[in-house]
Design a protein around this motif. Sequence first.
Motif, PDB file in Angstrom:
ATOM      1  N   ILE A  96       0.873  -1.172   0.000  1.00 37.46           N
ATOM      2  CA  ILE A  96       0.000   0.000   0.000  1.00 37.46           C
ATOM      3  C   ILE A  96       0.910   1.220   0.000  1.00 37.46           C
ATOM      4  O   ILE A  96       1.686   1.425   0.936  1.00 37.46           O
ATOM      5  CB  ILE A  96      -0.923  -0.001   1.229  1.00 37.46           C
ATOM      6  CG1 ILE A  96      -1.729  -1.295   1.278  1.00 37.46           C
ATOM      7  CG2 ILE A  96      -1.832   1.215   1.222  1.00 37.46           C
ATOM      8  CD1 ILE A  96      -2.424  -1.543   2.593  1.00 37.46           C
ATOM      9  N   ILE A  97       0.812   2.020  -1.066  1.00 37.69           N
ATOM     10  CA  ILE A  97       1.687   3.179  -1.224  1.00 37.69           C
ATOM     11  C   ILE A  97       0.841   4.437  -1.112  1.00 37.69           C
ATOM     12  O   ILE A  97      -0.128   4.611  -1.854  1.00 37.69           O
ATOM     13  CB  ILE A  97       2.402   3.144  -2.591  1.00 37.69           C
ATOM     14  CG1 ILE A  97       3.177   1.833  -2.732  1.00 37.69           C
ATOM     15  CG2 ILE A  97       3.315   4.336  -2.765  1.00 37.69           C
ATOM     16  CD1 ILE A  97       3.039   1.185  -4.044  1.00 37.69           C
ATOM     17  N   VAL A 106      -4.282   3.789   7.255  1.00 42.20           N
ATOM     18  CA  VAL A 106      -4.814   2.503   6.795  1.00 42.20           C
ATOM     19  C   VAL A 106      -5.274   1.705   8.009  1.00 42.20           C
ATOM     20  O   VAL A 106      -4.507   1.457   8.926  1.00 42.20           O
ATOM     21  CB  VAL A 106      -3.750   1.725   5.997  1.00 42.20           C
ATOM     22  CG1 VAL A 106      -4.300   0.377   5.547  1.00 42.20           C
ATOM     23  CG2 VAL A 106      -3.273   2.536   4.814  1.00 42.20           C
ATOM     24  N   THR A 107      -6.560   1.313   7.992  1.00 47.57           N
ATOM     25  CA  THR A 107      -7.124   0.606   9.140  1.00 47.57           C
ATOM     26  C   THR A 107      -7.408  -0.859   8.869  1.00 47.57           C
ATOM     27  O   THR A 107      -7.551  -1.640   9.803  1.00 47.57           O
ATOM     28  CB  THR A 107      -8.433   1.286   9.588  1.00 47.57           C
ATOM     29  OG1 THR A 107      -9.342   1.312   8.476  1.00 47.57           O
ATOM     30  CG2 THR A 107      -8.171   2.702  10.067  1.00 47.57           C
ATOM     31  N   GLY A 108      -7.505  -1.258   7.596  1.00 46.78           N
ATOM     32  CA  GLY A 108      -7.802  -2.655   7.322  1.00 46.78           C
ATOM     33  C   GLY A 108      -7.721  -2.983   5.846  1.00 46.78           C
ATOM     34  O   GLY A 108      -7.693  -2.103   4.992  1.00 46.78           O
ATOM     35  N   ALA A 142       3.353   0.512   3.113  1.00 44.76           N
ATOM     36  CA  ALA A 142       3.052  -0.548   4.079  1.00 44.76           C
ATOM     37  C   ALA A 142       3.031  -1.856   3.295  1.00 44.76           C
ATOM     38  O   ALA A 142       2.355  -1.968   2.274  1.00 44.76           O
ATOM     39  CB  ALA A 142       1.708  -0.304   4.744  1.00 44.76           C
ATOM     40  N   THR A 143       3.803  -2.843   3.764  1.00 47.40           N
ATOM     41  CA  THR A 143       3.823  -4.154   3.110  1.00 47.40           C
ATOM     42  C   THR A 143       3.152  -5.153   4.041  1.00 47.40           C
ATOM     43  O   THR A 143       3.613  -5.378   5.158  1.00 47.40           O
ATOM     44  CB  THR A 143       5.267  -4.597   2.808  1.00 47.40           C
ATOM     45  OG1 THR A 143       5.876  -3.611   1.969  1.00 47.40           O
ATOM     46  CG2 THR A 143       5.278  -5.928   2.096  1.00 47.40           C
ATOM     47  N   CYS A 172      -9.626  -4.450  -1.125  1.00 48.66           N
ATOM     48  CA  CYS A 172     -10.135  -3.178  -0.617  1.00 48.66           C
ATOM     49  C   CYS A 172      -9.263  -2.747   0.561  1.00 48.66           C
ATOM     50  O   CYS A 172      -9.089  -3.500   1.519  1.00 48.66           O
ATOM     51  CB  CYS A 172     -11.585  -3.333  -0.173  1.00 48.66           C
ATOM     52  SG  CYS A 172     -12.249  -1.893   0.666  1.00 48.66           S
ATOM     53  N   VAL A 173      -8.699  -1.559   0.468  1.00 47.84           N
ATOM     54  CA  VAL A 173      -7.911  -1.001   1.564  1.00 47.84           C
ATOM     55  C   VAL A 173      -8.757   0.082   2.231  1.00 47.84           C
ATOM     56  O   VAL A 173      -9.163   1.048   1.573  1.00 47.84           O
ATOM     57  CB  VAL A 173      -6.576  -0.419   1.051  1.00 47.84           C
ATOM     58  CG1 VAL A 173      -5.852   0.326   2.151  1.00 47.84           C
ATOM     59  CG2 VAL A 173      -5.710  -1.527   0.485  1.00 47.84           C
ATOM     60  N   GLN A 174      -9.045  -0.117   3.510  1.00 44.96           N
ATOM     61  CA  GLN A 174      -9.849   0.853   4.247  1.00 44.96           C
ATOM     62  C   GLN A 174      -8.943   1.857   4.950  1.00 44.96           C
ATOM     63  O   GLN A 174      -7.973   1.468   5.596  1.00 44.96           O
ATOM     64  CB  GLN A 174     -10.734   0.164   5.295  1.00 44.96           C
ATOM     65  CG  GLN A 174     -11.787  -0.746   4.736  1.00 44.96           C
ATOM     66  CD  GLN A 174     -11.369  -2.192   4.694  1.00 44.96           C
ATOM     67  OE1 GLN A 174     -10.418  -2.593   5.346  1.00 44.96           O
ATOM     68  NE2 GLN A 174     -12.065  -2.984   3.906  1.00 44.96           N
TER      69      GLN A 174
END
Length: 196
Positions: A96-97, A106-108, A142-143, A172-174
């Motif tokens: 996640i970049i 980023v929460t989930g 985040a990896t 889906c990145v929350q």
Amino acid sequence: MRWMVGLAVLALCIICGLLGLTAGINLNPDSTVRFVPLWGSVGDWFAGVGTSAAVIVTLWLAEVRRKEMQPKVRIVTRFGDLIVKEKRTVNVFVRIISCGGQPANVTGVSIRSPHTKQVVSLRSTVPVSTDLPANLGYGQVATLIYELPTLVALAVFVREKCGGRSNDLEICVQTTLEEFYSPIDLGIIKEIAKRV
């Protein structure tokens, strides 16, 4: 943005109406009451139009800036091996970049499919994976690493909830403000299909 266009159209209608009234009175003075609006000098009108245009452009730029300052993330998924202390494991990697004007919290992470309303929430247990929630500033990454049981859980989800269709899966990145979606890497989909 639409309200600014509506305001400009309204102002243009009013100006055209006044121009029509003035032209009608001046071209046919016998049949109308002698009333001509005071138009002022041409310079006053240019100043008014210029001021109105400056206000509209300023409001538009503020809206563009507000949209640019929103948190945004780019999502990259990969399937591969991870070697930790000479032990090789099969894993799903999610990078996640953060690429927006504000930090993204980023929460989930979850997997969804258009074939069902249910989602699979992903939890990483790999020690070298980034912990969530993670606050990512511009350009930070985040990896998240998910082990083989995650693929098995996804295969069960595809078989039981999606009718065996894994080709439309999305990750889906929350974040605290928004959700971001991305298609899943074909390598992951093939591995899921093997287990369905």
